[in-house]
Design a protein around this motif. Structure first.
Motif, PDB file in Angstrom:
ATOM      1  N   ASP A 181      58.098  14.528  32.084  1.00 41.21           N
ATOM      2  CA  ASP A 181      57.855  13.107  31.810  1.00 41.21           C
ATOM      3  C   ASP A 181      56.588  12.900  30.983  1.00 41.21           C
ATOM      4  OD1 ASP A 181      60.108  12.405  33.201  1.00 41.21           O
ATOM      5  OD2 ASP A 181      59.046  11.845  35.040  1.00 41.21           O
ATOM      6  N   LEU A 182      55.612  13.790  31.168  1.00 41.20           N
ATOM      7  CA  LEU A 182      54.345  13.682  30.449  1.00 41.20           C
ATOM      8  C   LEU A 182      54.357  14.440  29.120  1.00 41.20           C
ATOM      9  CD1 LEU A 182      51.902  14.163  33.464  1.00 41.20           C
ATOM     10  CD2 LEU A 182      52.211  12.065  32.125  1.00 41.20           C
ATOM     11  N   GLY A 183      55.453  15.135  28.859  1.00 42.77           N
ATOM     12  CA  GLY A 183      55.526  15.902  27.617  1.00 42.77           C
ATOM     13  C   GLY A 183      54.668  17.143  27.617  1.00 42.77           C
ATOM     14  N   LEU A 184      54.431  17.731  28.812  1.00 41.82           N
ATOM     15  CA  LEU A 184      53.583  18.916  28.924  1.00 41.82           C
ATOM     16  C   LEU A 184      54.445  20.176  29.020  1.00 41.82           C
ATOM     17  CD1 LEU A 184      50.839  17.869  31.510  1.00 41.82           C
ATOM     18  CD2 LEU A 184      50.694  17.894  29.021  1.00 41.82           C
ATOM     19  N   PRO A 185      54.438  21.023  28.010  1.00 44.04           N
ATOM     20  CA  PRO A 185      55.196  22.279  28.107  1.00 44.04           C
ATOM     21  C   PRO A 185      54.513  23.238  29.076  1.00 44.04           C
ATOM     22  CG  PRO A 185      53.929  22.209  26.074  1.00 44.04           C
ATOM     23  CD  PRO A 185      53.775  20.861  26.702  1.00 44.04           C
ATOM     24  N   PRO A 186      55.266  23.856  29.984  1.00 41.99           N
ATOM     25  CA  PRO A 186      54.649  24.800  30.927  1.00 41.99           C
ATOM     26  C   PRO A 186      54.386  26.155  30.269  1.00 41.99           C
ATOM     27  CG  PRO A 186      56.995  24.590  31.388  1.00 41.99           C
ATOM     28  CD  PRO A 186      56.691  23.608  30.294  1.00 41.99           C
ATOM     29  N   LEU A 187      53.167  26.658  30.439  1.00 45.11           N
ATOM     30  CA  LEU A 187      52.830  28.004  29.971  1.00 45.11           C
ATOM     31  C   LEU A 187      53.252  29.053  30.986  1.00 45.11           C
ATOM     32  CD1 LEU A 187      49.253  27.499  28.476  1.00 45.11           C
ATOM     33  CD2 LEU A 187      51.411  27.714  27.247  1.00 45.11           C
ATOM     34  N   ALA A 188      53.266  28.666  32.257  1.00 46.48           N
ATOM     35  CA  ALA A 188      53.674  29.580  33.317  1.00 46.48           C
ATOM     36  C   ALA A 188      54.252  28.769  34.471  1.00 46.48           C
ATOM     37  CB  ALA A 188      52.494  30.419  33.799  1.00 46.48           C
ATOM     38  N   ILE A 189      55.308  29.311  35.081  1.00 41.97           N
ATOM     39  CA  ILE A 189      55.928  28.710  36.261  1.00 41.97           C
ATOM     40  C   ILE A 189      55.962  29.818  37.303  1.00 41.97           C
ATOM     41  CG2 ILE A 189      57.961  27.532  37.179  1.00 41.97           C
ATOM     42  CD1 ILE A 189      58.698  26.828  34.266  1.00 41.97           C
ATOM     43  N   VAL A 190      55.091  29.714  38.312  1.00 44.24           N
ATOM     44  CA  VAL A 190      54.800  30.864  39.167  1.00 44.24           C
ATOM     45  C   VAL A 190      54.987  30.512  40.639  1.00 44.24           C
ATOM     46  CG1 VAL A 190      53.050  32.561  39.796  1.00 44.24           C
ATOM     47  CG2 VAL A 190      53.123  31.666  37.460  1.00 44.24           C
ATOM     48  N   GLU A 191      55.728  31.353  41.339  1.00 46.19           N
ATOM     49  CA  GLU A 191      55.861  31.198  42.786  1.00 46.19           C
ATOM     50  C   GLU A 191      54.665  31.849  43.474  1.00 46.19           C
ATOM     51  OE1 GLU A 191      58.825  32.398  46.504  1.00 46.19           O
ATOM     52  OE2 GLU A 191      59.465  32.751  44.418  1.00 46.19           O
ATOM     53  N   SER A 192      54.080  31.145  44.448  1.00 47.16           N
ATOM     54  CA  SER A 192      52.928  31.649  45.194  1.00 47.16           C
ATOM     55  C   SER A 192      53.382  32.072  46.585  1.00 47.16           C
ATOM     56  CB  SER A 192      51.854  30.559  45.293  1.00 47.16           C
ATOM     57  OG  SER A 192      50.757  30.991  46.068  1.00 47.16           O
ATOM     58  N   ARG A 193      53.133  33.342  46.917  1.00 46.99           N
ATOM     59  CA  ARG A 193      53.510  33.859  48.224  1.00 46.99           C
ATOM     60  C   ARG A 193      52.318  34.502  48.914  1.00 46.99           C
ATOM     61  NH1 ARG A 193      59.083  37.238  46.894  1.00 46.99           N
ATOM     62  NH2 ARG A 193      60.321  35.483  46.063  1.00 46.99           N
ATOM     63  N   LEU A 194      52.373  34.516  50.247  1.00 41.96           N
ATOM     64  CA  LEU A 194      51.371  35.230  51.024  1.00 41.96           C
ATOM     65  C   LEU A 194      51.628  36.726  50.949  1.00 41.96           C
ATOM     66  CD1 LEU A 194      51.305  32.948  54.205  1.00 41.96           C
ATOM     67  CD2 LEU A 194      49.719  32.901  52.270  1.00 41.96           C
ATOM     68  N   GLY A 195      50.622  37.509  51.335  1.00 42.15           N
ATOM     69  CA  GLY A 195      50.798  38.956  51.371  1.00 42.15           C
ATOM     70  C   GLY A 195      50.076  39.657  50.242  1.00 42.15           C
ATOM     71  N   ASN A 196      50.200  40.984  50.251  1.00 39.52           N
ATOM     72  CA  ASN A 196      49.480  41.812  49.281  1.00 39.52           C
ATOM     73  C   ASN A 196      50.408  42.665  48.429  1.00 39.52           C
ATOM     74  OD1 ASN A 196      46.807  41.041  50.151  1.00 39.52           O
ATOM     75  ND2 ASN A 196      47.181  42.251  52.005  1.00 39.52           N
ATOM     76  N   ALA A 197      51.639  42.235  48.262  1.00 39.50           N
ATOM     77  CA  ALA A 197      52.572  42.986  47.428  1.00 39.50           C
ATOM     78  C   ALA A 197      52.184  42.880  45.957  1.00 39.50           C
ATOM     79  CB  ALA A 197      53.992  42.452  47.642  1.00 39.50           C
ATOM     80  N   PRO A 198      52.637  43.807  45.110  1.00 40.12           N
ATOM     81  CA  PRO A 198      52.361  43.707  43.671  1.00 40.12           C
ATOM     82  C   PRO A 198      53.018  42.451  43.088  1.00 40.12           C
ATOM     83  CG  PRO A 198      53.102  45.921  44.254  1.00 40.12           C
ATOM     84  CD  PRO A 198      53.337  45.060  45.454  1.00 40.12           C
ATOM     85  N   ASP A 199      52.328  41.801  42.189  1.00 45.62           N
ATOM     86  CA  ASP A 199      52.878  40.618  41.540  1.00 45.62           C
ATOM     87  C   ASP A 199      54.135  40.970  40.748  1.00 45.62           C
ATOM     88  OD1 ASP A 199      50.720  39.279  42.533  1.00 45.62           O
ATOM     89  OD2 ASP A 199      49.694  39.023  40.617  1.00 45.62           O
ATOM     90  N   GLU A 200      54.995  39.987  40.599  1.00 45.78           N
ATOM     91  CA  GLU A 200      56.212  40.141  39.786  1.00 45.78           C
ATOM     92  C   GLU A 200      56.054  39.262  38.550  1.00 45.78           C
ATOM     93  OE1 GLU A 200      59.485  39.129  42.350  1.00 45.78           O
ATOM     94  OE2 GLU A 200      58.544  40.184  44.052  1.00 45.78           O
TER      95      GLU A 200
END
Length: 310
Positions: free
Chosen positions: A246-265
């Motif tokens: 609605d604001l005309g802002l293109p997303p540079l990143a769309i990231v899911e945030s999870r708990l824990g210490n696993a390697p990022d995907e």
């Protein structure tokens, strides 16, 4: 190797931290004082009517600069990105014995007109927005030659870069200070924060927004150029995507945030497509935020976009 750099060009003193070497506050103060004394001894800092200071400083370093430079100059003006306007860098006269430069007056200096990144980092509460921003800031600062990432705290939650290091060293003190600094949302703050974003004039500006797609955030984020969306559920992701659209802002990143210490995907894509994936363990007190794979990917994307705009 010094921990703090100073470089004089005409009547502007450019200052900044050595990104190759971390240092404690006392070391930074000593190095800053030594660098100033060296410039004076070499005949570069000879004094005059006005000196502009441009670049990041800690509070302690600002005191050192003032103590060493005030006897030499009739007025000293400090860059303030929050009062800049497009095409100009604006300096506030902070010390003055010169009636031509009244205390608190603004000095505008025209600059080249390259595109600026004003990135609103958005997501619901407890997704780790402030931690993500701090990690990105650290990662960009660790890249030699990268633009300085200017962070705009457009949310009165009492957090900031200072909080994260304090959380590492003294969690109880950090929480106490955060509570003391927290304020309520109101229209005046939203309008002021929107003006900060509008005036921001650094190559990379990261905007720490509030945790709701609210009228206040709409006012603030309307001044941004891009968005980073942090979410925990698909419903949250879609709500923020619609808000940014609605604001005309293109997303540079769309990231899911999870708990824990696993390697990022991390799912990389072309520069005109957002980074996607999962980041783990965005929590206060985490000392190695900058090393997370997702944070590194976002930082490099921001640097690359800045380079391509020049």
């Amino acid at each position: 190797m010094v921990s703090y750099h100073l470089r004089l060009r005409e009547n502007t003193l450019y200052v900044g931290f050595n990104r190759e070497q971390s240092a404690s506050g006392d070391r930074l103060v000593r190095d800053a004082a030594s660098q100033i004394d060296q410039l004076i001894h070499q005949g570069q800092l000879t004094g005059g009517e006005l000196l502009k200071v441009d670049g990041p400083q800690s509070v302690a370093i600002a005191y050192v600069l003032a103590q060493r430079l005030t006897p030499l100059y009739g007025a000293i003006a400090i860059l303030d990105p929050k009062v800049c306007r497009p095409g100009y860098r604006v300096y506030i006269v902070a010390i003055s014995r010169n009636p031509d430069y009244p205390l608190g007056s603004l000095i505008e200096v025209a600059i080249g007109g390259s595109a600026l990144l004003k990135v609103a980092v958005c997501g619901f509460p407890q997704t780790g927005k402030s931690c993500l921003i701090e990690g990105i800031r650290q990662a960009i600062c660790g890249q030699i030659g990268a633009p300085y990432p200017y962070v705009i705290r457009a949310c009165p939650d009492g957090e900031g870069a200072w909080l994260h290091q304090t959380q590492v060293n003294n969690p109880a003190l950090a929480e106490n200070l955060r509570v003391q600094n927290k304020r309520d949302w109101n229209a005046t703050f939203a309008e002021t924060a929107a003006d900060w974003v509008r005036s921001a004039n650094e190559a990379i500006n990261l905007i720490d927004t509030g945790g709701l797609p609210s009228p206040e955030n709409r006012l603030i984020m309307a001044e941004a150029s891009h968005a980073i969306i942090l979410y925990k559920t698909v419903a949250e992701r879609e709500q923020w995507l619609n808000f940014c659209q609605d604001l005309g802002l293109p997303p540079l990143a769309i990231v899911e945030s999870r708990l824990g210490n696993a390697p990022d995907e991390v799912n990389l894509s072309a520069k005109d497509q957002p980074i996607t994936g999962v980041v783990y363990g965005l929590s206060r007190g985490e000392a190695n935020l900058r090393d997370k794979l997702m944070i590194q990917a976002i930082a490099h994307r921001l640097i690359d976009l800045t380079s391509s705009e020049n």
